[in-house]
Design an enzyme around this catalytic site. Sequence first.
Site, PDB file in Angstrom:
ATOM      1  N   PHE A 232       0.676  -0.956  -0.059  1.00 58.50           N
ATOM      2  CA  PHE A 232       0.238  -0.101  -0.270  1.00 58.50           C
ATOM      3  C   PHE A 232       1.200   1.530  -0.492  1.00 58.50           C
ATOM      4  CE2 PHE A 232      -2.448   2.961   1.783  1.00 58.50           C
ATOM      5  CZ  PHE A 232      -3.526   3.440   1.472  1.00 58.50           C
TER       6      PHE A 232
ATOM      7  N   ASP B 157       9.150   2.700   1.365  1.00 58.99           N
ATOM      8  CA  ASP B 157       8.113   3.494   2.273  1.00 58.99           C
ATOM      9  C   ASP B 157       8.147   2.618   3.342  1.00 58.99           C
ATOM     10  OD1 ASP B 157       6.001   4.008   3.326  1.00 58.99           O
ATOM     11  OD2 ASP B 157       5.145   3.213   1.400  1.00 58.99           O
TER      12      ASP B 157
ATOM     13  N   LYS C 206       2.241   8.893   9.126  1.00 61.32           N
ATOM     14  CA  LYS C 206       1.940   8.517   9.770  1.00 61.32           C
ATOM     15  C   LYS C 206       2.204   9.140  10.926  1.00 61.32           C
ATOM     16  CE  LYS C 206      -1.132   4.878   7.693  1.00 61.32           C
ATOM     17  NZ  LYS C 206      -0.720   4.590   6.459  1.00 61.32           N
TER      18      LYS C 206
HETATM   19  C1  LIG Z   1      -0.798   5.133   4.822  1.00 58.93           C
HETATM   20  C2  LIG Z   1       0.165   4.809   3.805  1.00 58.93           C
HETATM   21  C3  LIG Z   1       0.178   5.760   2.903  1.00 58.93           C
HETATM   22  C4  LIG Z   1      -0.268   6.428   2.233  1.00 58.93           C
HETATM   23  O1  LIG Z   1      -0.810   7.805   3.460  1.00 58.93           O
HETATM   24  P1  LIG Z   1      -1.126   8.485   3.221  1.00 58.93           P
HETATM   25  O2  LIG Z   1      -0.817   9.324   4.544  1.00 58.93           O
HETATM   26  O3  LIG Z   1      -2.849   8.102   3.609  1.00 58.93           O
HETATM   27  O4  LIG Z   1      -1.506   9.149   1.981  1.00 58.93           O
HETATM   28  C5  LIG Z   1       1.280   4.803   2.112  1.00 58.93           C
HETATM   29  N1  LIG Z   1       2.681   3.721   2.163  1.00 58.93           N
HETATM   30  C6  LIG Z   1       2.295   2.895   3.382  1.00 58.93           C
HETATM   31  C7  LIG Z   1       2.882   1.956   4.077  1.00 58.93           C
HETATM   32  C8  LIG Z   1       0.844   3.990   4.672  1.00 58.93           C
HETATM   33  O5  LIG Z   1       0.200   2.561   5.273  1.00 58.93           O
END
Ligand SMILES: *Cc1c(COP(=O)(O)O)cnc(C)c1O
Length: 399
Positions: free
Chosen positions: A137, A222, A251
């Site tokens: 994600f 990420d 986050k």
């Molecule tokens: C939540 C998440 C995102 C997206 O972050 P947003 O602030 O909602 O755009 C991207 N990568 C990972 C691994 C995430 O958990």
Amino acid sequence: MDESNWKEMESKYYMHAANRYPMVIEKGLGTKLWDINGNVYLDFTSGWAVNNIGHSNEVVANAIEEQSRKLLQTSNVFYTIPQLKLAEILVENSVLDKIFICNSGAEANEGAIKLARKWGKLNKNGAHKILTAFNSFHGRTISTLAATGQPKYHETFMPVTEGFDYFEINDIDSLSEKIDDDIVAIMIEVVQGEGGVNICSEEFIKYIRKICDEQNIIMIIDEVQTGIGRLGTLYGYENFDVEPDVITLAKGLGAGVPIGALLAKDEFSVFVPGDHGSTFGGNALTSAAAYASTKFILENDIPGNTIKLGSYFMNKLNELKSKFEIISEVRGMGLLIAIEFSTDIAADLINECNPNGLLVNAVKPNAIRFMPPLTVSEDEIDEAIRILEKSLDTVLSKK
Ligand SMILES: *Cc1c(COP(=O)(O)O)cnc(C)c1O
């Protein structure tokens, strides 16, 4: 409309982009949240792994209050001290050299994708393809959707950005067969969060490092969910004995305020003026909050607490697993933990847990995810286990 009609207000005015539980959250402190009726909940969702040092942390609240009376925002053609202090603390505690600050995880990943493409133009004959993992994600924008290896998210919005392809985590063959001269980057979560708390093996992460070195490919991690203490280290990659070339954060970075960041080694920090920007990125308010939060995390060894409490929690969940046959697996790292069931009971279980005072997330139809604040206590974990056990009993008795 009277605000006591919150359900009607929401359905009249708000786009139906989320299914919500019937509760209005009013305030939080530490691991606890209160709704407008005074009910109290243990928050093991942390606003999606955001409130890493708990709700309404005093140090962050003070930083926000102080900064809000001085300066909220100015454009990035001027210098501001909060932005520079945040840059320093994040870079100095990482293996990366430069930072760009933005506002969210998707925006950070967009930046990483642009950075990789530019680097590919300059240094690899225009190579532009990026490999990501199935079940990953990476965000909700058109390019980060394309980066997200879950085709169900793409279908409604085709065509998404081209130039992405996918591999299975912990499967070296599935990755190596995708490598060719057009690949400029591999983007990976060391633990897939939204995908269900799927943990990459150290062997696999080290293989990515090796193939990136051999093939002149950028290794992007990420860390939007795994960063800032969640896995028991400031950055998640520290658990895997590798040095990434680029990482993204969001986050947990701002303790609740919206902020994201992209960090890269000097060699890959190829943006020049005009390439990239963000009106709000690195503004004084969110930078001050994130700096105060990061400093708090480092000074109070919050990663250490995460390791200790994470293993305490996993032990308790494993005890529960030996009592309940329906629990098929307990897995996690630090305080990013999931339990999986042999049938799809996650939604039913949450409908019991929530009113019983424990907020958790159904990350899959048969799995729930726990991501409490990293400041959670043993007592709070014990209480969560009690509520979980009681809720499981109820769900199973209804079957
Ligand atoms: C939540 C998440 C995102 C997206 O972050 P947003 O602030 O909602 O755009 C991207 N990568 C990972 C691994 C995430 O958990």
